[in-house]
Every structure is written in C-alpha cells, then in structure tokens.
Design a protein around this motif. Structure first.
Motif, PDB file in Angstrom:
ATOM      1  N   MET A 101       1.038   8.475 -10.683  1.00  0.00           N
ATOM      2  CA  MET A 101      -0.445   9.141 -10.203  1.00  0.00           C
ATOM      3  C   MET A 101      -1.110   9.328 -11.376  1.00  0.00           C
ATOM      4  SD  MET A 101       0.810  11.467  -7.155  1.00  0.00           S
ATOM      5  CE  MET A 101       2.581  11.614  -7.180  1.00  0.00           C
TER       6      MET A 101
ATOM      7  N   PHE B 180       3.740   9.139   5.098  1.00  0.00           N
ATOM      8  CA  PHE B 180       4.383  10.451   4.548  1.00  0.00           C
ATOM      9  C   PHE B 180       5.378  11.446   5.330  1.00  0.00           C
ATOM     10  CE2 PHE B 180      -0.041  10.273   2.468  1.00  0.00           C
ATOM     11  CZ  PHE B 180       0.337  10.628   1.041  1.00  0.00           C
TER      12      PHE B 180
ATOM     13  N   MET C  23       2.543   5.371  -2.787  1.00  0.00           N
ATOM     14  CA  MET C  23       1.343   5.039  -3.252  1.00  0.00           C
ATOM     15  C   MET C  23       0.816   3.668  -3.115  1.00  0.00           C
ATOM     16  SD  MET C  23       1.619   6.816  -7.104  1.00  0.00           S
ATOM     17  CE  MET C  23       3.277   7.340  -7.015  1.00  0.00           C
TER      18      MET C  23
ATOM     19  N   LYS D 221      -0.353   2.987   0.594  1.00  0.00           N
ATOM     20  CA  LYS D 221      -1.687   3.980   0.901  1.00  0.00           C
ATOM     21  C   LYS D 221      -2.732   3.285   0.286  1.00  0.00           C
ATOM     22  CE  LYS D 221      -3.266   8.563   0.704  1.00  0.00           C
ATOM     23  NZ  LYS D 221      -4.635   8.427  -0.071  1.00  0.00           N
TER      24      LYS D 221
ATOM     25  N   MET E  28       1.162  14.179  -3.694  1.00  0.00           N
ATOM     26  CA  MET E  28      -0.154  13.100  -2.939  1.00  0.00           C
ATOM     27  C   MET E  28      -0.902  13.592  -1.856  1.00  0.00           C
ATOM     28  SD  MET E  28       1.716   9.365  -3.027  1.00  0.00           S
ATOM     29  CE  MET E  28       3.248   9.851  -3.304  1.00  0.00           C
ATOM     30  N   LYS E  29      -0.095  14.476  -1.027  1.00  0.00           N
ATOM     31  CA  LYS E  29      -0.788  14.970   0.181  1.00  0.00           C
ATOM     32  C   LYS E  29      -1.842  16.122  -0.157  1.00  0.00           C
ATOM     33  CE  LYS E  29       3.295  14.654   3.466  1.00  0.00           C
ATOM     34  NZ  LYS E  29       4.159  15.711   3.899  1.00  0.00           N
TER      35      LYS E  29
ATOM     36  N   LYS F 100      -3.341  16.503  -3.277  1.00  0.00           N
ATOM     37  CA  LYS F 100      -4.222  15.864  -4.154  1.00  0.00           C
ATOM     38  C   LYS F 100      -5.068  15.460  -3.242  1.00  0.00           C
ATOM     39  CE  LYS F 100      -5.145  13.009  -8.065  1.00  0.00           C
ATOM     40  NZ  LYS F 100      -6.125  12.299  -7.327  1.00  0.00           N
ATOM     41  N   GLN F 101      -4.917  14.672  -2.021  1.00  0.00           N
ATOM     42  CA  GLN F 101      -5.814  14.091  -1.273  1.00  0.00           C
ATOM     43  C   GLN F 101      -6.727  15.161  -0.403  1.00  0.00           C
ATOM     44  OE1 GLN F 101      -4.201  11.507   1.857  1.00  0.00           O
ATOM     45  NE2 GLN F 101      -6.271  10.775   2.404  1.00  0.00           N
TER      46      GLN F 101
END
Lengths: 206, 206, 206
Positions: free
Chosen positions: A175, B165, B175, B178, C175-176, C178-179
C-alpha cells in the motif's frame, strides 16, 4: 528561498520558464532522494517543500496576470491549463518525497529509479521548451518526445505494480509503495498534459 | 489496425462517431474478457491496446482539427471536453483489461459482469447518439438514460466494494480487485461526462 | 426534501448561494456522524444522499441557465468551474458518509474529527462568501482563509496517513480507513478549487 515576483512587470514567457526551472530543480531533488540516508531525506523534503511553495507563487502570479490582462499572448484557457498542469507536476513530485519520509521507507523497489529518470528527462525537455513559446521553435519535437516518455513511464509503472504484487511484500508495504509509484506516474501524466497544451498553442499559432 | 485519418477532410461529426464506435468495440472486448482463458486474455489485451491507440489517433485528429479550424460546429471548449471524455473512457477500459492480465486474476468477483454490462449499454447509447449531434435529435433521451446508468453503475460499484471487504479475500487480493473495479467505475463516470457535455451542446443549440 | 427550482427565474447568485447552503448542511451531517450509533448512521447517510440530490438539482439548474443565457454575470468558463467544484464538494462528503456505513466502521481514527472540523469551517466561509459575489466584497479574505484551511487539511491528512500505517491497524482496515480520509481530503481540495475560481472572478472584476 521564495520567488519574489512583481507580476505586472514579468511576461507570461518568463513566468512559464520560472515554473519549468522550478520543476527541474524538483526533479533533481527526486534524484538526490534515491541514494539518500534517512537524515538527509528530511532535509531534501524541506527543500522540496520550498520548491513547491516557489511553484505556487509562480502559478499565482500567472493567474493574477491572466485575470488582470486585457491582451494575452495565447488563448486564456490555454494559459490557464498550462499553468495548472505545471503546478500539478510540482505537487506530485513534492508529495512523492513527502510520502517516502512520512512512511519511513527503507528501500524503494527497483524500477522507481527508472520512473525518476524519465521525470528528470521530461523536466529537462520542459525547461528547454518553455522559452521557445516566444518563437514557437522546436515545439513539435518537444511534444513528441514528452509523449514518448509518458508511454515509457506508463510501462515502467505497470511493471512496478506487477512487481509490488508478486508476493515479496507485505500488504501494508504494498500500500505504501503503491501510493508512491502511483504519484510518480501522476507526475509523468502531468508532464504530458503540459506538452499537449503546448501543442494546442503551437497549432493555433501555425 | 490503426485508423488512418486525414483530419482536414473529416468532419467533427464523423470523428466523434469514430471515437464512439471504437469505444463500443472496447466494451465488447471487456465482455469477451469475462469468460476468457488466461491465454485468450493476453490476446484480448492486445486487441484492446490496438483499440486504445486507434482512439488516441481520433482524439489527436479532433484536437488538430479544432486548433486549425476557424469555424467549429460547437463551442471550442465543448469540443475539447467531449473529445477528452471520450478518450478517458477508452483509457479506463484498456487499463481494466491490462490490470486483469498484469495481476493474473483467477476469477473476477461476482458483480463485475454487471459493471461491464452497464458499460456495454452506455457504449451502445453513446455510439447511437454521436451521429445525432448533426441534427440534435433524441439527445435528451440519451442524456437521461446515461445518467441513470451511471447511478446504477455507482450502486453496483459500492456493493462490490462491500463484497471485497467482507472478509472473503486476502488483503493483497482486495487491493488488486479494488483497483480493477475502481477503474471500471471511472469508465462509467467518463460516460456520464460525455453525456453531460452533449447536453450542454444541445441546450446551447436549442 | 428536494429543491424545486425554476431556473429561468432564479439568478446565478441565488443558485450559488443555494449550492453553498446545501454544502453547509452536508458538513453538519458529517459532524453528526462522528459520535453517532450505527443505527443513526444509516439515517444520517439517507439525509446526506438527499442533500447530494438537492445539490445535483442546483448544479443542473446552473448549467441549464448557463447554456440558455445570452448574458452571464461572469465568464462562462468560471461559472462552469465554480458549479462543478461546488458539486464535487458535496459528492465527496456524501461518499465519505456512505463509506463509513458501507464498511461498518466501528471507530474512526483520531484526527478525522479535525478533518471534519476544517471542512465545517470551510463550508461556513463558502456559504458566507457566495452572496458576496454580487458586490465582490470581502472575497480576498475568504480566498486567503480557505487556502490556509486547505494547507491545514493537508497536514492533518498526512498525519492521519502516517497514523494508519504505524502498525496499529490490520491491512484491510487500513484500506477502508484510508479511502475515507482520502475522500475527506478531496473535499478539502474541492473547497480550495471553489475559492480559487472565486478569486479568478474577483480579479477580473477589479
């Protein structure tokens, strides 16, 4: 370290050349970052931030001059787009350096040095082309070469993505590194946007 | 496989129609990708790249014609925006196919086929609408329907995100997938940008 | 809850003020979200969606009026950009709320409340500035302050990124979250785009 511009006395040509020189300085700082020790990185990030502020001042001077000029050398929308795309390049380069420091990246993946080389070459071409807006000389060669470099940057970027996802790296590391290589790719796209706007200007003048 | 255009002899109407036909071909390649074996995927990606290059040629022909024409059928900025948004659609569709190959995706998550169906429908409507720019017929129906499709694409996209998710997938896999569903959503947004520009042109003409 | 606008009878000034009031309502919903229970969140997301639809109606009314007016109070491109950037703010705020519900986020990371405070302050300033487009009063102070807020938002955002990646969170969670923090940062950028367009308009008028 900041530019002190008196917008009304500076021509659009000089302002665009300033913006491009500043980008060239930014691309050299990206290059310095590659082999730098963590302590040096923080110092490079500070110089990058100063360069980005200088870029903001030039962009603002261009917009101010654009809005207060009755006559402009090119179409207003083209000046607007050119200044905006030059500003974007600087923002993306600054963001890349900042992320390397912020995420305390130990080692950048192999291939990033090629991204940065391409950006350096595009920066040199852009800095050489801006003064030619006055005479419109050699702009076709510049435009073609930057478009070629962007295609090359795109291939390097996609290879880097495949590399990041090949199982070597932990998810969190992927990431962080993906964000950095993506922002460098955005810088390459912004160089192409500058070149495309220059082409638009050149075709209209021909 | 590349278009050979002689810009000065081709009208804007024909160029926009070419761009949309090319997008339609791209959307059919996306559909073919869905059930394809790995070996076939590489071949589909090659054809997609050829379609994207053909699209670049059309875009470049439009910009060249725009910059060298004294009189244009619509406002220059609208032509610029329309060509740019059509080009974006093709870029996003090509990127999606390339990522599937690059990341060696075994199976796309359920729901992607619905994204691709919506893109296919939007591509058909866009290809049918472009020739109508000459007469301005039926453009309202087109505009409304593409906006409706974009809302539908948005709902499918958000459901896909929730699915990705929900704990079924490993982080690395999330990743990769997405990135693919996001770029397909960007293609849907670009179809809406095309439709909104067409509406702008139509309202000005009415 | 939707605006019912009769575009031809409403001035651009009133439409821009409506758009900004709607954004102010959106920023208040973001604030409410912070301490809300899961059940209440769904209801806040519904109200946010209604606000976003109302925003779409205003944007559409502005574009329609722009395209059907022979004379406009500012340059057409500036009106186009201003309406587009106001619309973007609303879209990003709605997306943030929707993602919190969609991803069933238990607790937002410390720092998000500061992002939302900055957005709230920018929304207040924007709602106060829009009616001043008629007289061009106090727009410089507004522009400077929103640019300052965007710099602040940027620093908060980068600190949040460093926090998300410090090892506390699982990759999927990063990830969640950060979005969500990225889309809030995009809202801050869109406020700056509105302010920069207002400055452009003001300089031209001076």
């Amino acid at each position: 370290m900041r530019f002190r511009l008196t917008p009304r006395e500076t021509s659009f040509y000089e302002l665009f050349a300033s913006a491009a020189d500043n980008i060239l300085r930014g691309s050299q700082l990206l290059m310095e970052l590659l082999g730098a020790e963590p302590a040096t990185r923080v110092e490079i990030a500070d110089r990058m931030r100063a360069a980005e502020h200088a870029g903001d001042d030039v962009t603002h001077a261009i917009f101010h001059q654009l809005n207060s000029s009755f006559i402009t050398p090119f179409d207003r929308e083209d000046i607007y787009r050119l200044a905006g795309a030059l500003d974007d390049i600087m923002d993306f380069m600054e963001e890349a350096v900042d992320l390397v420091v912020l995420y305390e990246i130990d080692e950048l993946p192999k291939g990033v040095e090629r991204q940065i080389e391409v950006l350096g070459r595009a920066a040199e071409l852009t800095a050489a082309a801006m003064p030619n807006l006055r005479t419109m000389d050699h702009l076709t060669e510049y435009w073609i070469e930057v478009n070629r470099l962007e295609n090359q940057a795109d291939r390097i970027h996609r290879k880097l993505l495949a590399h990041l996802f090949n199982g070597t790296y932990e998810a969190i590391e992927v990431m962080k590194l993906k964000q950095i290589v993506d922002v460098l790719e955005e810088a390459a796209d912004a160089f192409e946007a500058v070149a495309n706007t220059v082409e638009t200007i050149a075709v209209k003048e021909s």
